[in-house]
Motif scaffolding. Structure first.
Motif, mmCIF file in Angstrom:
data_model
loop_
_atom_site.group_PDB
_atom_site.id
_atom_site.type_symbol
_atom_site.label_atom_id
_atom_site.label_comp_id
_atom_site.label_asym_id
_atom_site.label_seq_id
_atom_site.Cartn_x
_atom_site.Cartn_y
_atom_site.Cartn_z
ATOM 1 N N HIS A 1 25.953 29.373 46.187
ATOM 2 C CA HIS A 1 24.783 29.991 46.629
ATOM 3 C C HIS A 1 23.817 30.338 45.665
ATOM 4 C CE1 HIS A 1 22.428 32.867 49.308
ATOM 5 N NE2 HIS A 1 22.321 33.476 47.979
ATOM 6 N N HIS B 1 19.859 28.686 44.798
ATOM 7 C CA HIS B 1 18.581 29.494 44.290
ATOM 8 C C HIS B 1 17.839 28.953 43.028
ATOM 9 C CE1 HIS B 1 18.205 32.948 47.142
ATOM 10 N NE2 HIS B 1 19.355 33.249 47.098
ATOM 11 N N TYR C 1 18.041 35.293 37.640
ATOM 12 C CA TYR C 1 18.440 35.112 39.203
ATOM 13 C C TYR C 1 18.753 36.420 39.351
ATOM 14 C CZ TYR C 1 21.835 34.585 42.924
ATOM 15 O OH TYR C 1 22.542 34.751 43.980
ATOM 16 N N SER D 1 19.013 39.132 42.756
ATOM 17 C CA SER D 1 18.964 39.438 44.354
ATOM 18 C C SER D 1 19.529 40.652 44.559
ATOM 19 C CB SER D 1 19.628 38.157 45.020
ATOM 20 O OG SER D 1 21.026 38.292 44.567
ATOM 21 N N ASP E 1 16.945 34.422 51.028
ATOM 22 C CA ASP E 1 18.124 33.451 51.502
ATOM 23 C C ASP E 1 17.515 32.386 52.476
ATOM 24 O OD1 ASP E 1 19.625 34.521 49.620
ATOM 25 O OD2 ASP E 1 20.951 35.632 50.965
HETATM 26 FE FE FE2 Z 1 20.631 35.028 47.840
#
Ligand code: FE2
Length: 323
Positions: free
Chosen positions: A107, A111, A128, A130, A285
């Motif tokens: 995942h 991204h 990154y 999230s 997402d």
């Molecule tokens: Fe995500």
């Protein structure tokens, strides 16, 4: 190659369709979190109800028939177990029915890769950010994976913003509500914790929640956001100097924050580094990022047998080979 990708690691069930790197469709169905947070079994049940409909929407938007799909990809992890399982099962069912190859996608890497595509970057330093993750990443050419240069000691910055929003009773209790209220706020001191290129967020939310009787909601929202984002910028700047990167990108759900992008943009400008990010629908997402990486993997022969497919709740990016 025409590839269908499925994302289901958290509250989004997304299906993307990609042909030769071009995104043809990217619909999604989202579990409504309301104010109680994510309960994995409940979210997974919603995903299972939505799965067939989102797959049909994707095919319709792309203007193709199911039988034309030549490969399938899904999120192996990281994520919530029951949610990942729904995506895995859906992908395996489609791959088996069509007799096409399947790829297990990381995942976090999805991204990063989709952001590189939109930012037109080859080898950026990546922040990154999230709900569940906050990491500083750089490609390691020698071992064909991403190295984690820095990361959160505890929770992801997105989860911290959401849990702070819940603690002080915001509705909806999301980071975006914090961002909106922050616009009218002033700074109050909160714990600032950066060690090298790592950082910690729990202290910010707990301290801010304890101040809710004596400080205004606007001031707390502003201070929580500024403190957390400044910490991310400090660690990113250190990584930028260490790696001598000429490109910087930000990805993941929190990359939708205008304030974070503004701060990183200033940082990059100061160091004469190119800065970029993907459009918002690809920071949240989505299935397209999974299809995008799956296509690359399948073209390089990185497919899995159906019997090898599974999920991995703590699938770290450095354990995945770059396609
Ligand atoms: Fe995500």
């Amino acid at each position: 190659m025409l590839v269908l990708g499925i994302e289901s690691s958290a509250h989004t069930f997304g299906v993307g369709i990609v042909r030769n790197g071009k995104i043809l469709a990217n619909p999604k169905a989202m579990f409504k979190i309301e104010n109680k947070g994510l309960i994995p079994a409940e979210v997974a049940e919603t995903h299972a109800v939505n799965a067939a409909g989102v797959v049909s929407d994707a095919l319709e938007l792309a203007g193709i028939k199911m039988r034309e799909i030549q490969g399938v990809g899904y999120t192996r992890g990281p994520g919530l177990g029951p949610c990942l399982q729904v995506g895995e099962l859906t992908a395996k069912t489609i791959a088996k029915r069509l007799g096409v190859a399947i790829a297990q996608v990381n995942h976090a890497m999805a991204h990063v890769e989709i952001t590189k595509k939109f930012a037109k970057m080859q080898d950026p330093l990546v922040l990154y950010v999230s709900g569940g993750n906050s990491q500083i990443l750089k490609k390691n050419e020698k071992f064909l994976h991403y190295s984690v240069l820095g990361e959160t000691f505890d929770i992801g910055v997105g989860n911290m913003l959401d849990s702070f929003a819940r603690e002080i009773g915001l509705n909806p209790a999301w980071g975006s509500t914090v961002a909106r209220l922050a616009e009218g706020g002033r700074y109050v001191k909160l714990p600032y914790k950066v060690k090298g290129m790592d950082f910690s967020f729990t202290g910010i939310a707990t301290s801010a929640a304890k101040m809710k009787e004596r400080e205004s909601v606007e001031d707390l929202c502003f201070s929580v956001q500024e403190t957390a984002f400044s910490m991310l910028c400090e660690a990113t700047e250190r990584a930028m100097l260490l790696t001598r990167s000429r490109e910087l990108c930000v990805c993941g759900g929190v990359a939708q924050s205008n304030r974070l992008r503004q701060m990183l943009g200033l940082l990059a400008k100061e160091h004469k580094v190119r800065f970029g990010y993907a459009p918002d629908q690809f920071n949240a997402d989505n299935g397209a990022m999974i299809a995008f990486v799956a296509e690359k993997m399948l073209k390089r022969g990185m497919e899995s047998k159906l019997s090898e497919c599974g999920i991995e709740q703590r699938y770290r990016i450095e354990d995945a080979v770059i396609a």
